[in-house]
Design an enzyme around this catalytic site. Structure first.
Site, PDB file in Angstrom:
ATOM      1  N   LYS A  32       0.905  -1.073  -0.121  1.00  0.00           N
ATOM      2  CA  LYS A  32      -0.002  -0.089   0.008  1.00  0.00           C
ATOM      3  C   LYS A  32       0.708   1.278   0.016  1.00  0.00           C
ATOM      4  CE  LYS A  32      -1.512  -1.621   3.603  1.00  0.00           C
ATOM      5  NZ  LYS A  32      -2.224  -1.891   4.930  1.00  0.00           N
ATOM      6  N   THR A  40      -7.173   2.974   7.843  1.00  0.00           N
ATOM      7  CA  THR A  40      -7.301   2.674   6.412  1.00  0.00           C
ATOM      8  C   THR A  40      -6.808   1.348   6.148  1.00  0.00           C
ATOM      9  OG1 THR A  40      -5.027   3.819   6.384  1.00  0.00           O
ATOM     10  CG2 THR A  40      -7.155   5.138   5.953  1.00  0.00           C
ATOM     11  N   GLY A  41      -5.814   0.981   6.703  1.00  0.00           N
ATOM     12  CA  GLY A  41      -5.089  -0.239   6.344  1.00  0.00           C
ATOM     13  C   GLY A  41      -6.168  -1.625   6.560  1.00  0.00           C
TER      14      GLY A  41
HETATM   15  N1  LIG Z   1      -4.431  10.318   2.274  1.00  0.00           N
HETATM   16  C1  LIG Z   1      -4.690   9.206   1.585  1.00  0.00           C
HETATM   17  N2  LIG Z   1      -5.682   9.591   0.528  1.00  0.00           N
HETATM   18  C2  LIG Z   1      -6.151   8.723  -0.536  1.00  0.00           C
HETATM   19  N3  LIG Z   1      -5.715   7.276  -0.194  1.00  0.00           N
HETATM   20  C3  LIG Z   1      -5.138   6.928   1.035  1.00  0.00           C
HETATM   21  C4  LIG Z   1      -4.669   7.778   1.834  1.00  0.00           C
HETATM   22  N4  LIG Z   1      -3.974   7.435   2.927  1.00  0.00           N
HETATM   23  C5  LIG Z   1      -3.910   6.040   2.610  1.00  0.00           C
HETATM   24  N5  LIG Z   1      -4.939   5.823   1.386  1.00  0.00           N
HETATM   25  C6  LIG Z   1      -5.075   4.574   0.896  1.00  0.00           C
HETATM   26  O1  LIG Z   1      -5.662   3.598   2.039  1.00  0.00           O
HETATM   27  C7  LIG Z   1      -5.173   2.306   1.813  1.00  0.00           C
HETATM   28  C8  LIG Z   1      -4.340   2.050   3.003  1.00  0.00           C
HETATM   29  O2  LIG Z   1      -3.106   2.320   2.996  1.00  0.00           O
HETATM   30  P1  LIG Z   1      -2.265   2.879   4.102  1.00  0.00           P
HETATM   31  O3  LIG Z   1      -0.767   2.790   3.430  1.00  0.00           O
HETATM   32  O4  LIG Z   1      -2.444   3.955   4.941  1.00  0.00           O
HETATM   33  O5  LIG Z   1      -2.468   1.348   5.083  1.00  0.00           O
HETATM   34  P2  LIG Z   1      -1.966   1.273   6.566  1.00  0.00           P
HETATM   35  O6  LIG Z   1      -0.677   2.149   6.958  1.00  0.00           O
HETATM   36  O7  LIG Z   1      -1.647  -0.029   6.858  1.00  0.00           O
HETATM   37  O8  LIG Z   1      -3.029   1.768   7.546  1.00  0.00           O
HETATM   38  P3  LIG Z   1      -3.250   1.872   9.169  1.00  0.00           P
HETATM   39  O9  LIG Z   1      -3.087   3.229   9.306  1.00  0.00           O
HETATM   40  O10 LIG Z   1      -4.695   1.423   9.382  1.00  0.00           O
HETATM   41  O11 LIG Z   1      -2.122   0.856   9.664  1.00  0.00           O
HETATM   42  C9  LIG Z   1      -4.504   2.237   0.650  1.00  0.00           C
HETATM   43  O12 LIG Z   1      -5.327   1.823  -0.448  1.00  0.00           O
HETATM   44  C10 LIG Z   1      -4.076   3.597   0.498  1.00  0.00           C
HETATM   45  O13 LIG Z   1      -3.755   4.048  -1.027  1.00  0.00           O
END
Ligand SMILES: Nc1ncnc2c1ncn2[C@@H]1O[C@H](COP(=O)(O)OP(=O)(O)OP(=O)(O)O)[C@@H](O)[C@H]1O
Ligand SMILES: Cc1ncc(CO)c(N)n1
Length: 273
Positions: free
Chosen positions: A175, A211-212
């Protein structure tokens, strides 16, 4: 009516934006029956993680057995697993029930920096769980820990995806949310042969808690319904994009995303009293 079923094996987020709560909300929105096996209870809100209370591996096993021996599941998602004992126990259950549609979100650290996976557990994740996984969905820092690489650009992400694939997992999604200097976010999918890229504009908001989890839960729901990996990733990208765009503005810190937003966009606004 036959309904698809998904089981999430993860931690509870009292704030409702990540973990088990995010997974069940996402399953529900995508028309999949959601079930849970809780690995740890966290006292958590939009400001951070205030307490972590892991369950015993036996308590986790009993929850999984209860589901596997009765209702069954079309797809399994793992999130926060906390320690190697839980990881090994979960891996044993996946083998025992012959579950092949396993989506591993290798949760390590919450947004505020709290550890949701002990350092000693990384090897267990690599050796026991990843070889059983259909999909793994690390963010960039998680991909760095799992591969030992320093990931600076898209080439590094491709190399990381190949290394992760060599651990036995069939499909790798790295991601792009953490590439903070990038205005175009790229989520990369590697199926062992080909790379696919899902690109979208960065949304400027501090409300990105969970988001993740939400993204991996959406993949799990689609896979539970029998959809392809590519289709599932594509739907998850659209689901999380709407959820971030229509944020709920809850709490004083990093608020949750809006799990209703994707369906609301498809069917038009609901009439709320
Ligand atoms: N600011 C943003 N705008 C648009 N899409 C986003 C944004 N932040 C994250 N995403 C999307 O959200 C999804 C999760 O990505 P991210 O890399 O944030 O995961 P994560 O770090 O595992 O999340 P978490 O904070 O829950 O651990 C991906 O599809 C990413 O492209
Ligand atoms: C319980 C739990 N799982 C996963 C995450 C990662 O977002 C979190 N903050 N809390």
């Amino acid at each position: 009516m036959s309904i698809s079923k998904a089981l999430t094996i993860a931690g509870s987020d009292s704030g409702g934006g990540a973990g088990i709560q995010a997974d069940l909300k996402t399953f529900q929105e995508l028309n999949v029956y959601g079930m849970s096996a809780i690995t740890a209870v966290t006292a958590q809100n939009t400001l951070g993680v205030h307490g972590v209370f892991p369950l015993t591996a036996d308590a986790v096993v009993q929850q999984i057995e209860a589901i596997g021996s009765d209702i069954g599941a079309d797809a399994i998602k793992t999130g926060m697993l906390f320690n190697s004992e839980i990881i090994e126990a979960v891996s044993e259950q996946i083998k025992r029930f012959n579950w092949s549609k396993v989506i591993v979100d290798p949760v390590m650290i919450a947004k505020g920096g709290a550890s949701l996976l002990q350092d000693e557990a990384v090897e267990a994740l690599k050796n026991h769980l990843l070889p059983l996984a259909l999909v793994v969905t690390p963010n960039i820092p998680e991909a760095e820990v799992l591969t030992g690489l320093n990931i600076l650009n898209l080439d590094d992400r491709q190399t990381a995806a190949k290394i992760l694939h060599s651990f036995g997992v069939k499909n790798v999604v790295i991601k792009g949310g953490h590439a903070e200097n990038e205005e175009q976010l790229v989520d990369l999918l590697f199926d062992g042969t080909e790379f696919s890229y899902f690109t979208s504009e960065r949304i400027h908001t501090k409300n990105t808690h969970g988001t993740g989890c939400t993204f991996a839960a959406a993949i799990t729901a689609e896979i539970a319904k029998g959809k392809s990996i590519y289709h599932s990733a594509e739907t998850a990208v659209a689901f999380i994009r709407e959820a971030i765009k229509e944020d709920l503005k809850l709490g004083q810190g990093h608020g949750p995303t809006n799990h209703w937003a994707y369906q609301k966009k498809k069917r038009g606004p609901l009439h709320v009293e």
